[in-house]
Motif scaffolding. Structure first.
Motif, PDB file in Angstrom:
ATOM      1  N   THR A   1      14.662   5.657  -6.649  1.00  0.00           N
ATOM      2  CA  THR A   1      14.803   5.074  -8.196  1.00  0.00           C
ATOM      3  C   THR A   1      15.275   6.772  -8.724  1.00  0.00           C
ATOM      4  O   THR A   1      13.791   6.840  -9.750  1.00  0.00           O
ATOM      5  CB  THR A   1      13.143   4.506  -8.332  1.00  0.00           C
ATOM      6  N   GLN A   2      16.045   6.616  -9.396  1.00  0.00           N
ATOM      7  CA  GLN A   2      16.894   8.292 -10.214  1.00  0.00           C
ATOM      8  C   GLN A   2      15.755   7.875 -11.175  1.00  0.00           C
ATOM      9  O   GLN A   2      15.591   8.681 -12.171  1.00  0.00           O
ATOM     10  CB  GLN A   2      17.871   8.464  -9.664  1.00  0.00           C
ATOM     11  N   ILE A   3      16.226   6.618 -11.933  1.00  0.00           N
ATOM     12  CA  ILE A   3      15.660   6.154 -13.644  1.00  0.00           C
ATOM     13  C   ILE A   3      14.484   6.271 -13.804  1.00  0.00           C
ATOM     14  O   ILE A   3      13.632   7.392 -14.982  1.00  0.00           O
ATOM     15  CB  ILE A   3      16.560   4.810 -14.467  1.00  0.00           C
ATOM     16  N   THR A   4      13.397   5.793 -13.254  1.00  0.00           N
ATOM     17  CA  THR A   4      12.087   5.553 -13.122  1.00  0.00           C
ATOM     18  C   THR A   4      11.389   6.602 -12.404  1.00  0.00           C
ATOM     19  O   THR A   4       9.865   6.812 -12.759  1.00  0.00           O
ATOM     20  CB  THR A   4      11.199   4.341 -12.860  1.00  0.00           C
ATOM     21  N   LYS A   5      11.499   6.686 -11.266  1.00  0.00           N
ATOM     22  CA  LYS A   5      11.301   7.932 -10.788  1.00  0.00           C
ATOM     23  C   LYS A   5       9.768   7.340 -10.077  1.00  0.00           C
ATOM     24  O   LYS A   5       9.011   7.738  -9.488  1.00  0.00           O
ATOM     25  CB  LYS A   5      11.207   8.956 -10.707  1.00  0.00           C
ATOM     26  N   SER A   6      10.023   6.227  -9.577  1.00  0.00           N
ATOM     27  CA  SER A   6       8.874   5.427  -9.302  1.00  0.00           C
ATOM     28  C   SER A   6       8.335   5.538  -8.132  1.00  0.00           C
ATOM     29  O   SER A   6       7.679   5.744  -7.528  1.00  0.00           O
ATOM     30  CB  SER A   6       9.180   3.813  -9.736  1.00  0.00           C
ATOM     31  N   GLY A   7       9.406   5.829  -7.469  1.00  0.00           N
ATOM     32  CA  GLY A   7       9.238   6.193  -5.351  1.00  0.00           C
ATOM     33  C   GLY A   7      10.322   7.540  -5.205  1.00  0.00           C
ATOM     34  O   GLY A   7      10.771   8.153  -6.064  1.00  0.00           O
TER      35      GLY A   7
ATOM     36  N   ALA B   1       6.611  -6.604   7.725  1.00  0.00           N
ATOM     37  CA  ALA B   1       6.850  -5.720   7.256  1.00  0.00           C
ATOM     38  C   ALA B   1       7.367  -4.388   7.183  1.00  0.00           C
ATOM     39  O   ALA B   1       7.660  -3.621   5.742  1.00  0.00           O
ATOM     40  CB  ALA B   1       6.220  -5.485   8.926  1.00  0.00           C
ATOM     41  N   VAL B   2       9.353  -4.837   7.162  1.00  0.00           N
ATOM     42  CA  VAL B   2       9.854  -3.748   6.802  1.00  0.00           C
ATOM     43  C   VAL B   2       9.600  -3.811   5.158  1.00  0.00           C
ATOM     44  O   VAL B   2       9.684  -3.199   4.241  1.00  0.00           O
ATOM     45  CB  VAL B   2      11.470  -4.295   6.594  1.00  0.00           C
ATOM     46  N   LYS B   3       9.537  -5.038   4.117  1.00  0.00           N
ATOM     47  CA  LYS B   3       9.302  -5.188   3.052  1.00  0.00           C
ATOM     48  C   LYS B   3       8.140  -4.119   2.578  1.00  0.00           C
ATOM     49  O   LYS B   3       8.107  -3.379   1.505  1.00  0.00           O
ATOM     50  CB  LYS B   3       9.442  -7.294   2.358  1.00  0.00           C
ATOM     51  N   PHE B   4       7.286  -4.741   3.227  1.00  0.00           N
ATOM     52  CA  PHE B   4       5.991  -3.770   2.264  1.00  0.00           C
ATOM     53  C   PHE B   4       6.203  -1.943   3.108  1.00  0.00           C
ATOM     54  O   PHE B   4       6.002  -1.492   1.881  1.00  0.00           O
ATOM     55  CB  PHE B   4       4.192  -4.070   3.212  1.00  0.00           C
ATOM     56  N   CYS B   5       7.236  -1.313   3.931  1.00  0.00           N
ATOM     57  CA  CYS B   5       7.317  -0.153   3.813  1.00  0.00           C
ATOM     58  C   CYS B   5       8.324  -0.357   2.939  1.00  0.00           C
ATOM     59  O   CYS B   5       8.194   1.381   1.795  1.00  0.00           O
ATOM     60  CB  CYS B   5       7.583   0.389   5.439  1.00  0.00           C
TER      61      CYS B   5
ATOM     62  N   LEU C   1       9.776   2.804  -2.145  1.00  0.00           N
ATOM     63  CA  LEU C   1       9.796   2.483  -3.838  1.00  0.00           C
ATOM     64  C   LEU C   1       8.783   2.685  -4.984  1.00  0.00           C
ATOM     65  O   LEU C   1       9.250   2.537  -6.083  1.00  0.00           O
ATOM     66  CB  LEU C   1      10.914   1.048  -3.753  1.00  0.00           C
ATOM     67  N   THR C   2       7.601   2.442  -4.685  1.00  0.00           N
ATOM     68  CA  THR C   2       6.920   2.866  -6.089  1.00  0.00           C
ATOM     69  C   THR C   2       5.548   3.841  -5.786  1.00  0.00           C
ATOM     70  O   THR C   2       4.832   3.811  -6.042  1.00  0.00           O
ATOM     71  CB  THR C   2       5.616   0.819  -6.161  1.00  0.00           C
ATOM     72  N   TYR C   3       5.708   4.240  -4.180  1.00  0.00           N
ATOM     73  CA  TYR C   3       5.581   5.397  -3.754  1.00  0.00           C
ATOM     74  C   TYR C   3       4.334   6.368  -5.603  1.00  0.00           C
ATOM     75  O   TYR C   3       3.157   6.730  -5.184  1.00  0.00           O
ATOM     76  CB  TYR C   3       6.489   6.813  -3.072  1.00  0.00           C
ATOM     77  N   HIS C   4       5.339   6.831  -5.787  1.00  0.00           N
ATOM     78  CA  HIS C   4       4.388   7.694  -7.263  1.00  0.00           C
ATOM     79  C   HIS C   4       3.708   6.699  -8.292  1.00  0.00           C
ATOM     80  O   HIS C   4       2.890   6.998  -9.330  1.00  0.00           O
ATOM     81  CB  HIS C   4       5.256   7.984  -7.763  1.00  0.00           C
ATOM     82  N   LEU C   5       3.928   5.038  -7.831  1.00  0.00           N
ATOM     83  CA  LEU C   5       2.763   4.634  -8.860  1.00  0.00           C
ATOM     84  C   LEU C   5       2.266   3.701  -8.516  1.00  0.00           C
ATOM     85  O   LEU C   5       0.918   3.520  -8.678  1.00  0.00           O
ATOM     86  CB  LEU C   5       3.704   3.147  -9.232  1.00  0.00           C
ATOM     87  N   GLY C   6       1.537   3.988  -6.922  1.00  0.00           N
ATOM     88  CA  GLY C   6       0.907   2.822  -5.909  1.00  0.00           C
ATOM     89  C   GLY C   6       0.500   2.156  -5.846  1.00  0.00           C
ATOM     90  O   GLY C   6      -0.315   0.809  -5.118  1.00  0.00           O
ATOM     91  N   GLU C   7       1.512   0.711  -6.755  1.00  0.00           N
ATOM     92  CA  GLU C   7       1.063  -0.027  -6.491  1.00  0.00           C
ATOM     93  C   GLU C   7       1.001  -0.819  -5.121  1.00  0.00           C
ATOM     94  O   GLU C   7       0.192  -2.040  -5.351  1.00  0.00           O
ATOM     95  CB  GLU C   7       2.589  -1.051  -7.422  1.00  0.00           C
ATOM     96  N   CYS C   8       2.162  -0.898  -3.865  1.00  0.00           N
ATOM     97  CA  CYS C   8       1.822  -1.713  -2.771  1.00  0.00           C
ATOM     98  C   CYS C   8       0.322  -0.960  -1.962  1.00  0.00           C
ATOM     99  O   CYS C   8       0.079  -1.740  -1.663  1.00  0.00           O
ATOM    100  CB  CYS C   8       3.108  -1.224  -1.915  1.00  0.00           C
ATOM    101  N   ARG C   9       0.328  -0.089  -2.203  1.00  0.00           N
ATOM    102  CA  ARG C   9      -0.776   0.867  -1.366  1.00  0.00           C
ATOM    103  C   ARG C   9      -2.415  -0.736  -2.087  1.00  0.00           C
ATOM    104  O   ARG C   9      -3.153  -1.016  -1.248  1.00  0.00           O
ATOM    105  CB  ARG C   9      -1.165   1.686  -1.660  1.00  0.00           C
ATOM    106  N   LYS C  10      -1.725  -0.622  -3.941  1.00  0.00           N
ATOM    107  CA  LYS C  10      -3.437  -1.328  -4.157  1.00  0.00           C
ATOM    108  C   LYS C  10      -3.473  -2.618  -3.905  1.00  0.00           C
ATOM    109  O   LYS C  10      -4.623  -3.348  -2.995  1.00  0.00           O
ATOM    110  CB  LYS C  10      -3.420  -1.424  -5.999  1.00  0.00           C
ATOM    111  N   GLN C  11      -1.672  -3.382  -3.306  1.00  0.00           N
ATOM    112  CA  GLN C  11      -2.296  -4.920  -3.386  1.00  0.00           C
ATOM    113  C   GLN C  11      -2.659  -4.724  -1.621  1.00  0.00           C
ATOM    114  O   GLN C  11      -3.381  -5.678  -1.338  1.00  0.00           O
ATOM    115  CB  GLN C  11      -0.677  -5.095  -2.862  1.00  0.00           C
TER     116      GLN C  11
END
Length: 144
Positions: free
Chosen positions: A58-64, A121-125, A130-140
């Motif tokens: 995610t080079q542009i947003t650096k979200s992940g 499970a793959v989608k969740f991983c 892809l949102t590692y630096h945002l924490g969005e999926c962990r919140k979900q």
């Protein structure tokens, strides 16, 4: 969804992988692009080679964090999704999905070739990476 054209170097790397593993890796590639298109915060995903393997950034947003697709030395008949070993991702996946995957240390999720692709499970991983630096999926996951 129309998948983006694959860079020639990435296509050559996929061509080196046995057909049965390649098919599974291409399914995972599709999931990466589908997810990134659906999640506005991820932005476009860059596809390139890293360490000789297809990699997604995610080079542009650096979200992940970078995701690589390939095979593990410990399980060459199986598809592997590699994550940055400096993250806690694989340890989290080991807790959440012990029955779905095999694991290689703190760097890879291995999908046994004799099992169907555990798509949710793959989608969740992929979401977590892809949102590692945002924490969005962990919140979900915590909310569910």
């Amino acid at each position: 969804m129309n998948l983006p054209d694959m860079p020639h170097t990435v296509a050559a790397a996929f061509a080196q992988v046995p057909r049965s593993v390649r098919a599974r890796l291409l399914d995972i590639r599709r999931l990466i692009f589908e997810f990134s298109e659906r999640m506005g915060t991820v932005g476009p995903v860059t596809e390139a080679l890293r360490w000789g393997e297809p990699a997604y950034l995610t080079q542009i947003t650096k979200s992940g964090t970078t995701i690589r697709l390939g095979r593990s030395r410990s399980a060459p008949k199986d598809a592997a999704i590699f994550f940055n070993c400096q993250t806690s991702l694989v340890e989290e996946f080991r807790i959440q999905f012990a029955d779905e995957f095999l694991f290689e240390k703190n760097r890879a999720v291995i999908i046994p070739h004799r099992r169907a692709l555990p798509e949710n499970a793959v989608k969740f991983c992929l979401c977590w990476a892809l949102t590692y630096h945002l924490g969005e999926c962990r919140k979900q996951r915590a909310d569910s």
